[in-house]
Design an enzyme around this catalytic site. Structure first.
Site, PDB file in Angstrom:
ATOM      1  N   THR A  25       1.958   5.832  15.161  1.00  0.00           N
ATOM      2  CA  THR A  25       2.255   6.699  14.012  1.00  0.00           C
ATOM      3  C   THR A  25       1.618   6.190  12.732  1.00  0.00           C
ATOM      4  N   ARG A  33      -0.154   0.162  39.507  1.00  0.00           N
ATOM      5  CA  ARG A  33       0.444   0.343  38.163  1.00  0.00           C
ATOM      6  C   ARG A  33       0.005  -0.771  37.212  1.00  0.00           C
ATOM      7  N   GLU A  57      -0.847   4.309  10.033  1.00  0.00           N
ATOM      8  CA  GLU A  57      -2.317   4.405   9.912  1.00  0.00           C
ATOM      9  C   GLU A  57      -2.831   5.712  10.486  1.00  0.00           C
ATOM     10  N   ARG A  86       8.145 -12.987  41.513  1.00  0.00           N
ATOM     11  CA  ARG A  86       9.223 -12.177  42.110  1.00  0.00           C
ATOM     12  C   ARG A  86       8.924 -11.867  43.559  1.00  0.00           C
ATOM     13  N   GLN A 133       2.643  -1.657  43.213  1.00  0.00           N
ATOM     14  CA  GLN A 133       2.704  -2.551  42.034  1.00  0.00           C
ATOM     15  C   GLN A 133       1.286  -2.766  41.493  1.00  0.00           C
ATOM     16  N   ASP A 138      -0.919   9.453  12.306  1.00  0.00           N
ATOM     17  CA  ASP A 138      -0.298   9.970  13.532  1.00  0.00           C
ATOM     18  C   ASP A 138      -1.402  10.208  14.556  1.00  0.00           C
ATOM     19  N   TYR A 149       0.870  -1.181   0.000  1.00  0.00           N
ATOM     20  CA  TYR A 149       0.000   0.000   0.000  1.00  0.00           C
ATOM     21  C   TYR A 149       0.902   1.224   0.000  1.00  0.00           C
ATOM     22  N   GLN A 183       1.175   4.785  -0.220  1.00  0.00           N
ATOM     23  CA  GLN A 183       0.539   6.113  -0.100  1.00  0.00           C
ATOM     24  C   GLN A 183       1.525   7.155   0.391  1.00  0.00           C
ATOM     25  N   THR A 184       2.148   6.924   1.531  1.00  0.00           N
ATOM     26  CA  THR A 184       3.064   7.901   2.147  1.00  0.00           C
ATOM     27  C   THR A 184       4.279   8.179   1.271  1.00  0.00           C
TER      28      THR A 184
HETATM   29  C1  LIG Z   1      -5.921  13.727   8.245  1.00  0.00           C
HETATM   30  C2  LIG Z   1      -6.781  13.409   7.055  1.00  0.00           C
HETATM   31  C3  LIG Z   1      -8.033  12.706   7.463  1.00  0.00           C
HETATM   32  C4  LIG Z   1      -7.102  14.730   6.388  1.00  0.00           C
HETATM   33  O1  LIG Z   1      -7.703  14.400   5.154  1.00  0.00           O
HETATM   34  P1  LIG Z   1      -8.287  15.560   4.221  1.00  0.00           P
HETATM   35  O2  LIG Z   1      -8.649  14.973   2.921  1.00  0.00           O
HETATM   36  O3  LIG Z   1      -7.373  16.723   4.238  1.00  0.00           O
HETATM   37  O4  LIG Z   1      -9.668  15.848   4.935  1.00  0.00           O
HETATM   38  P2  LIG Z   1     -10.096  16.999   5.916  1.00  0.00           P
HETATM   39  O5  LIG Z   1      -9.374  16.946   7.206  1.00  0.00           O
HETATM   40  O6  LIG Z   1     -10.100  18.285   5.152  1.00  0.00           O
HETATM   41  O7  LIG Z   1     -11.608  16.531   6.169  1.00  0.00           O
HETATM   42  C5  LIG Z   1     -12.555  16.632   5.097  1.00  0.00           C
HETATM   43  C6  LIG Z   1     -13.767  15.835   5.504  1.00  0.00           C
HETATM   44  O8  LIG Z   1     -13.477  14.440   5.266  1.00  0.00           O
HETATM   45  C7  LIG Z   1     -13.734  13.720   6.439  1.00  0.00           C
HETATM   46  N1  LIG Z   1     -12.832  12.580   6.449  1.00  0.00           N
HETATM   47  C8  LIG Z   1     -11.485  12.599   6.525  1.00  0.00           C
HETATM   48  N2  LIG Z   1     -10.981  11.359   6.492  1.00  0.00           N
HETATM   49  C9  LIG Z   1     -12.055  10.531   6.407  1.00  0.00           C
HETATM   50  C10 LIG Z   1     -12.181   9.105   6.346  1.00  0.00           C
HETATM   51  N3  LIG Z   1     -11.108   8.278   6.412  1.00  0.00           N
HETATM   52  N4  LIG Z   1     -13.413   8.578   6.258  1.00  0.00           N
HETATM   53  C11 LIG Z   1     -14.497   9.401   6.230  1.00  0.00           C
HETATM   54  N5  LIG Z   1     -14.455  10.776   6.283  1.00  0.00           N
HETATM   55  C12 LIG Z   1     -13.222  11.293   6.369  1.00  0.00           C
HETATM   56  C13 LIG Z   1     -13.495  14.679   7.554  1.00  0.00           C
HETATM   57  O9  LIG Z   1     -14.121  14.266   8.742  1.00  0.00           O
HETATM   58  C14 LIG Z   1     -14.098  15.945   6.991  1.00  0.00           C
HETATM   59  O10 LIG Z   1     -15.464  15.836   7.113  1.00  0.00           O
HETATM   60  P3  LIG Z   1     -16.320  17.187   7.380  1.00  0.00           P
HETATM   61  O11 LIG Z   1     -17.731  16.718   7.505  1.00  0.00           O
HETATM   62  O12 LIG Z   1     -15.790  17.787   8.638  1.00  0.00           O
HETATM   63  O13 LIG Z   1     -16.042  18.051   6.180  1.00  0.00           O
HETATM   64  C15 LIG Z   1      -6.018  12.509   6.052  1.00  0.00           C
HETATM   65  O14 LIG Z   1      -4.953  13.252   5.473  1.00  0.00           O
HETATM   66  C16 LIG Z   1      -5.470  11.265   6.730  1.00  0.00           C
HETATM   67  O15 LIG Z   1      -6.188  10.314   6.920  1.00  0.00           O
HETATM   68  N6  LIG Z   1      -4.141  11.317   7.121  1.00  0.00           N
HETATM   69  C17 LIG Z   1      -3.503  10.164   7.754  1.00  0.00           C
HETATM   70  C18 LIG Z   1      -2.742   9.350   6.724  1.00  0.00           C
HETATM   71  C19 LIG Z   1      -2.645   7.914   7.123  1.00  0.00           C
HETATM   72  O16 LIG Z   1      -3.347   7.436   7.988  1.00  0.00           O
HETATM   73  N7  LIG Z   1      -1.730   7.176   6.447  1.00  0.00           N
HETATM   74  C20 LIG Z   1      -1.607   5.770   6.620  1.00  0.00           C
HETATM   75  C21 LIG Z   1      -0.838   5.198   5.468  1.00  0.00           C
HETATM   76  S1  LIG Z   1      -0.858   3.428   5.459  1.00  0.00           S
HETATM   77  C22 LIG Z   1       0.095   2.973   6.823  1.00  0.00           C
HETATM   78  O17 LIG Z   1       0.510   3.777   7.635  1.00  0.00           O
HETATM   79  C23 LIG Z   1       0.334   1.531   6.953  1.00  0.00           C
HETATM   80  C24 LIG Z   1       0.973   1.059   8.049  1.00  0.00           C
HETATM   81  C25 LIG Z   1       1.375  -0.366   8.140  1.00  0.00           C
HETATM   82  C26 LIG Z   1       0.472  -1.159   8.983  1.00  0.00           C
HETATM   83  O18 LIG Z   1      -0.662  -0.719   9.265  1.00  0.00           O
HETATM   84  O19 LIG Z   1       0.926  -2.250   9.344  1.00  0.00           O
HETATM   85  C1  LIG Z   2       6.537   1.219  10.841  1.00  0.00           C
HETATM   86  C2  LIG Z   2       5.800   2.059   9.833  1.00  0.00           C
HETATM   87  C3  LIG Z   2       5.116   1.437   8.790  1.00  0.00           C
HETATM   88  C4  LIG Z   2       4.461   2.205   7.820  1.00  0.00           C
HETATM   89  N1  LIG Z   2       3.843   1.555   6.763  1.00  0.00           N
HETATM   90  C5  LIG Z   2       3.261   2.311   5.801  1.00  0.00           C
HETATM   91  C6  LIG Z   2       2.658   1.664   4.660  1.00  0.00           C
HETATM   92  O1  LIG Z   2       2.660   0.440   4.551  1.00  0.00           O
HETATM   93  N2  LIG Z   2       2.101   2.447   3.693  1.00  0.00           N
HETATM   94  C7  LIG Z   2       2.085   3.819   3.791  1.00  0.00           C
HETATM   95  O2  LIG Z   2       1.572   4.467   2.880  1.00  0.00           O
HETATM   96  N3  LIG Z   2       2.637   4.463   4.879  1.00  0.00           N
HETATM   97  C8  LIG Z   2       3.221   3.736   5.861  1.00  0.00           C
HETATM   98  N4  LIG Z   2       3.778   4.355   6.956  1.00  0.00           N
HETATM   99  C9  LIG Z   2       3.809   5.823   7.012  1.00  0.00           C
HETATM  100  C10 LIG Z   2       2.827   6.348   8.053  1.00  0.00           C
HETATM  101  O3  LIG Z   2       1.512   6.166   7.615  1.00  0.00           O
HETATM  102  C11 LIG Z   2       3.106   7.828   8.297  1.00  0.00           C
HETATM  103  O4  LIG Z   2       4.405   7.948   8.854  1.00  0.00           O
HETATM  104  C12 LIG Z   2       2.053   8.400   9.259  1.00  0.00           C
HETATM  105  O5  LIG Z   2       0.836   8.565   8.579  1.00  0.00           O
HETATM  106  C13 LIG Z   2       2.487   9.733   9.862  1.00  0.00           C
HETATM  107  O6  LIG Z   2       2.683  10.668   8.840  1.00  0.00           O
HETATM  108  P1  LIG Z   2       4.054  11.536   8.789  1.00  0.00           P
HETATM  109  O7  LIG Z   2       5.174  10.602   8.837  1.00  0.00           O
HETATM  110  O8  LIG Z   2       3.925  12.474   7.657  1.00  0.00           O
HETATM  111  O9  LIG Z   2       4.002  12.350  10.153  1.00  0.00           O
HETATM  112  P2  LIG Z   2       3.911  13.958  10.291  1.00  0.00           P
HETATM  113  O10 LIG Z   2       2.548  14.410   9.927  1.00  0.00           O
HETATM  114  O11 LIG Z   2       5.069  14.563   9.597  1.00  0.00           O
HETATM  115  O12 LIG Z   2       4.058  14.075  11.874  1.00  0.00           O
HETATM  116  C14 LIG Z   2       5.130  14.807  12.485  1.00  0.00           C
HETATM  117  C15 LIG Z   2       4.536  15.610  13.639  1.00  0.00           C
HETATM  118  O13 LIG Z   2       3.706  16.635  13.090  1.00  0.00           O
HETATM  119  C16 LIG Z   2       2.455  16.661  13.763  1.00  0.00           C
HETATM  120  N5  LIG Z   2       1.417  17.153  12.872  1.00  0.00           N
HETATM  121  C17 LIG Z   2       1.274  16.875  11.553  1.00  0.00           C
HETATM  122  N6  LIG Z   2       0.209  17.509  11.042  1.00  0.00           N
HETATM  123  C18 LIG Z   2      -0.351  18.220  12.051  1.00  0.00           C
HETATM  124  C19 LIG Z   2      -1.499  19.090  12.178  1.00  0.00           C
HETATM  125  N7  LIG Z   2      -2.304  19.351  11.145  1.00  0.00           N
HETATM  126  N8  LIG Z   2      -1.760  19.601  13.392  1.00  0.00           N
HETATM  127  C20 LIG Z   2      -0.981  19.314  14.450  1.00  0.00           C
HETATM  128  N9  LIG Z   2       0.118  18.525  14.406  1.00  0.00           N
HETATM  129  C21 LIG Z   2       0.413  17.993  13.224  1.00  0.00           C
HETATM  130  C22 LIG Z   2       2.223  15.201  14.150  1.00  0.00           C
HETATM  131  O14 LIG Z   2       1.308  15.110  15.228  1.00  0.00           O
HETATM  132  C23 LIG Z   2       3.643  14.774  14.541  1.00  0.00           C
HETATM  133  O15 LIG Z   2       3.852  15.124  15.902  1.00  0.00           O
HETATM  134  C24 LIG Z   2       4.453   3.614   7.930  1.00  0.00           C
HETATM  135  C25 LIG Z   2       5.111   4.237   8.996  1.00  0.00           C
HETATM  136  C26 LIG Z   2       5.781   3.470   9.946  1.00  0.00           C
HETATM  137  C27 LIG Z   2       6.495   4.162  11.083  1.00  0.00           C
END
Ligand SMILES: CC(C)(COP(=O)(O)OP(=O)(O)OC[C@H]1O[C@@H](n2cnc3c(N)ncnc32)[C@H](O)[C@@H]1OP(=O)(O)O)[C@@H](O)C(=O)NCCC(=O)NCCSC(=O)/C=C/CC(=O)O
Ligand SMILES: Cc1cc2nc3c(=O)[nH]c(=O)nc-3n(C[C@H](O)[C@H](O)[C@H](O)COP(=O)(O)OP(=O)(O)OC[C@H]3O[C@@H](n4cnc5c(N)ncnc54)[C@H](O)[C@@H]3O)c2cc1C
Length: 627
Positions: free
Chosen positions: A422, A333, A424, A310, A330, A426, A135, A137-138
């Site tokens: 972090t 906590r 899925e 222990r 203990q 932050d 996946y 995306q990032t």
């Molecule tokens: C922070 C996010 C949600 C901001 O998204 P953005 O498009 O900028 O939306 P807005 O903040 O402007 O909100 C607009 C509107 O949309 C609603 N909304 C946002 N997200 C969702 C959603 N998922 N489902 C439904 N609705 C949503 C929001 O509530 C607003 O609604 P209003 O009614 O108020 O207008 C977005 O940028 C985001 O999700 N960022 C996080 C990125 C992320 O999670 N990345 C993960 C990558 S995959 C990964 O990390 C894998 C890891 C490995 C493993 O899991 O093992």
């Molecule tokens: C082990 C691991 C596995 C991962 N696997 C995947 C994967 O499979 N696929 C994928 O696509 N991604 C993956 N990721 C990436 C992950 O989804 C991102 O790192 C995560 O979504 C956080 O985004 P960032 O790194 O840009 O953090 P940033 O947004 O840069 O966060 C840095 C700091 O800024 C703060 N911040 C950012 N925006 C705001 C705001 N608007 N207001 C206030 N504070 C803010 C945060 O709270 C944080 O303290 C993985 C990451 C890790 C660590």
């Protein structure tokens, strides 16, 4: 001595039916059967050993992970395991690997954002692992801000293709699990450009590597991003970097459930919310909540069993010293963490129901509960992963010095778990989404749109009506307070769903009573922790606070005789726990002592380097030279 249960005296104190609690923890008799059978299958198969991980180099570790993943797949195929059994097997193998993202994100993304036709083409290949997906995306420059992603997907009507390109260094895909060395395909998220106009971020299926010799395809630069936190830990996973140099893919490889592009180059937005493009993240966030209860319960199981083994201080007339589990500090906590493990189990069950419900509604184009599902999955993912990461570290400290040994299982568990705060999303960014949802609810108070579900309580806070003017100061200005309100909102959901669980029929002698004690510990511990807020808002009086603290102490005494049985109910094998401190029989010291001598450093009595560095030191050769 081997074979002796050093915790038998603790188990005999139990006041409830542990086998019945095992069913409650597993979720059903069927779920318990699958879990119990598969965990024992994995524990008994030397092909899944994991006790040597901390001594392997990164390349050895990774190759061993590939071997295990292939062996797990062969086991699944040979034994004709069901999807449920296969998922349980991957869970008990307990090693971050490319398969997590293939099954946990690549396939759900196609199911959630692909058309029927796209699902029919790609899912059979993925289910048979004839392709391996990730996946993507990032990017190097953007993770939280999905709308800030820079990778482009430009439609070429001449060839009916999309051109996928990484225009800048910061547009390099960065972090996707499984990408670095294994995935043959990615769901790549890119800015859709049609006829010179941008249409936001969409998902595209892109082949990365040849299915013949695994070499990267033309225009693809791909590799691993390097070592991560901790030695073994998440370094079994090939988190990768990926750049596209004008890579062409057929138009039908854009995931088109949410938006479409016709062969004539017309962009069409379906009548579904744009946010469905984020649907995979919502799905994974709800699974992460269930995972939190697993990780926290593992740490609590280790710390509870070791706290009963222990003994330190308190010997009377040469008698045994005091079990550290009997010290009130203990207990204060450890037991809130035990209660949290159960609380997160039940909130995970509820969230799974909520996600299934919203998915069913989406199929009927009913989007009414999508905002609540987003807020709940985002907020509860944030709450439970923060509490679990902190809880695992607390469990390490509860085990004193031995908790810092790899053989305790706690350092590795912490190192593998903490990125959950972090990935899925932050955790702060996700709480801000909850805050946005709460403020939107406040803005609608007094209108015909009545808050329901997890925000129904807000109809009872009329004074919020007046504070709407406060919002004029700006969301950003208030964000710290709003994040705290978001946490409180999520805590309320956890407590209320625990109470709802207790209103169900719960079979087994004493089982419901134990869960009531744990629910009260969870709730009163929160009240104690945040009593400043409760007092300053007039929700409780100082007398209430004192009563709550007294009751909390009483509850700790009630849970004490049942503590070992409550962690036995998790039904974890010693193999899965991977911890000498947490072994079922409590025979800790002989196992610790035996394990020490297995460390490679003890292969020789005189260490490598003695003659080169130590002997000259001792023989004053270096000291004389310096003088
Ligand atoms: C922070 C996010 C949600 C901001 O998204 P953005 O498009 O900028 O939306 P807005 O903040 O402007 O909100 C607009 C509107 O949309 C609603 N909304 C946002 N997200 C969702 C959603 N998922 N489902 C439904 N609705 C949503 C929001 O509530 C607003 O609604 P209003 O009614 O108020 O207008 C977005 O940028 C985001 O999700 N960022 C996080 C990125 C992320 O999670 N990345 C993960 C990558 S995959 C990964 O990390 C894998 C890891 C490995 C493993 O899991 O093992
Ligand atoms: C082990 C691991 C596995 C991962 N696997 C995947 C994967 O499979 N696929 C994928 O696509 N991604 C993956 N990721 C990436 C992950 O989804 C991102 O790192 C995560 O979504 C956080 O985004 P960032 O790194 O840009 O953090 P940033 O947004 O840069 O966060 C840095 C700091 O800024 C703060 N911040 C950012 N925006 C705001 C705001 N608007 N207001 C206030 N504070 C803010 C945060 O709270 C944080 O303290 C993985 C990451 C890790 C660590």
């Amino acid at each position: 001595m081997e074979g002796v249960d050093h915790l038998a005296h603790e188990r005999n104190k139990s006041e409830f039916d542990v086998d019945a609690m095992k069913i409650v923890w597993a979720g059903s008799p069927h779920a318990f059967d699958v879990s119990d059978r598969i965990s024992k299958l994995v524990a008994s198969d030397p092909g899944f050993r994991k006790d040597n991980r901390s001594t392997l180099s990164r390349k050895e570790l990774f190759k061993n992970t590939l071997r295990k993943a292939a062996y797990a797949w062969k086991t699944i195929v040979d034994l004709r395991l069901s999807e449920e059994e296969a998922a349980k097997l991957r869970f008990y193998v307990d090693e971050p690997a490319f398969t997590d993202l293939h099954w946990g994100m690549f396939i759900p993304a196609i199911k959630g954002q692909g058309t029927e036709e796209q699902q029919q083409k790609w899912l059979p290949l993925a289910y048979k692992m004839q392709i391996i997906g990730c996946y993507a995306q990032t990017e190097l420059g953007h993770g939280s801000n999905v709308q800030g992603l820079e990778t482009t997907a430009t439609f070429d009507p001449q060839t009916d293709e999309f051109i996928i390109h990484s225009p800048t260094l910061t547009s390099s895909k960065w972090w996707p699990g499984g990408l670095g060395k294994v995935a043959t395909h990615a769901i790549a998220y890119a800015r859709l450009i049609v006829g010179g106009r941008e249409h936001g971020v969409n998902g595209f299926i892109v082949q990365l590597r040849s299915l013949e010799d695994h070499s990267p395809l033309l225009g693809i630069t791909v590799g691993d991003i390097g070592m991560k936190f901790g030695n073994g830990a998440y370094n079994t996973m090939d988190n990768g970097v990926l750049r596209f140099d004008h890579v062409r893919i057929p138009r039908n490889q854009m995931l088109m459930r949410v938006s479409q592009v016709t062969c004539e180059g017309k962009y069409k937005q379906s009548d579904v919310p744009r946010q469905l493009v984020y649907g995979t993240m919502v799905y994974v966030r709800q699974t992460i909540v269930a995972d939190a209860s697993c990780a926290l319960s593992r740490a609590v199981c280790i710390a509870t069993r070791y706290s009963a083994v222990r003994r330190q201080f308190g010997s009377q007339n040469g008698g045994p010293e005091t079990q550290v589990i009997d010290y009130k500090t203990q207990q204060s906590r450890l037991f809130p963490l035990l209660a949290s493990a159960y609380a997160f189990r039940f909130i995970g069950e509820w969230l799974k129901w909520l996600y299934a419900d919203v998915t069913q509604r989406l199929q009927a184009n009913d989007f009414s509960t999508l905002p609540e599902a987003h807020a709940c999955t985002a907020g509860l993912k944030s709450l439970t992963t923060t509490a679990t990461a902190d809880g695992i570290e607390e469990c390490r400290k509860l085990c004193g010095g031995h908790g810092y040994l790899c053989s305790s299982g706690l350092p590795e568990l912490f190192a593998v778990y903490v990125p959950a705060c972090t990935y899925e999303g932050d955790n702060t960014v996700l709480l801000l989404q909850v805050a946005r949802f709460l403020m939107k609810t406040v803005s609608q108070l007094g209108s015909s749109k009545k808050p329901v579900g997890t925000i129904a309580y807000m109809t009872r806070v009329e004074h919020l009506m007046q504070c709407r003017c406060g919002v004029q100061r700006g969301f950003a200005e208030l964000s710290v307070d709003l994040v705290e309100a978001a946490v409180a909102h999520c805590q309320l959901i956890v407590v209320s769903k625990f109470i709802e669980k207790l209103q169900q029929e719960i079979p087994g002698k004493g089982v419901k009573q134990q869960l009531e004690v744990l629910c009260n510990i969870y709730a009163l511990f929160l009240l104690h922790k945040h009593q400043g807020d409760f007092l300053s808002t007039g929700c409780i009086t100082p007398k209430h606070a004192a009563l709550a603290n007294d009751e909390l102490r009483s509850l700790y005494s009630q849970v004490r005789p049942n503590a070992i049985a409550l962690v036995d109910a998790f039904n974890y094998t010693d193999h899965y726990l991977g911890s000498i401190l947490g072994c079922y029989d409590g025979n800790v010291y002989p196992k610790l002592y035996e394990a020490a001598w297995k460390d490679p450093l003890n292969e020789s009595v005189v260490p490598d380097g003695y003659h080169q560095y130590i002997r000259p030191l001792l023989k004053q050769e270096i000291r004389t030279a310096r003088l």
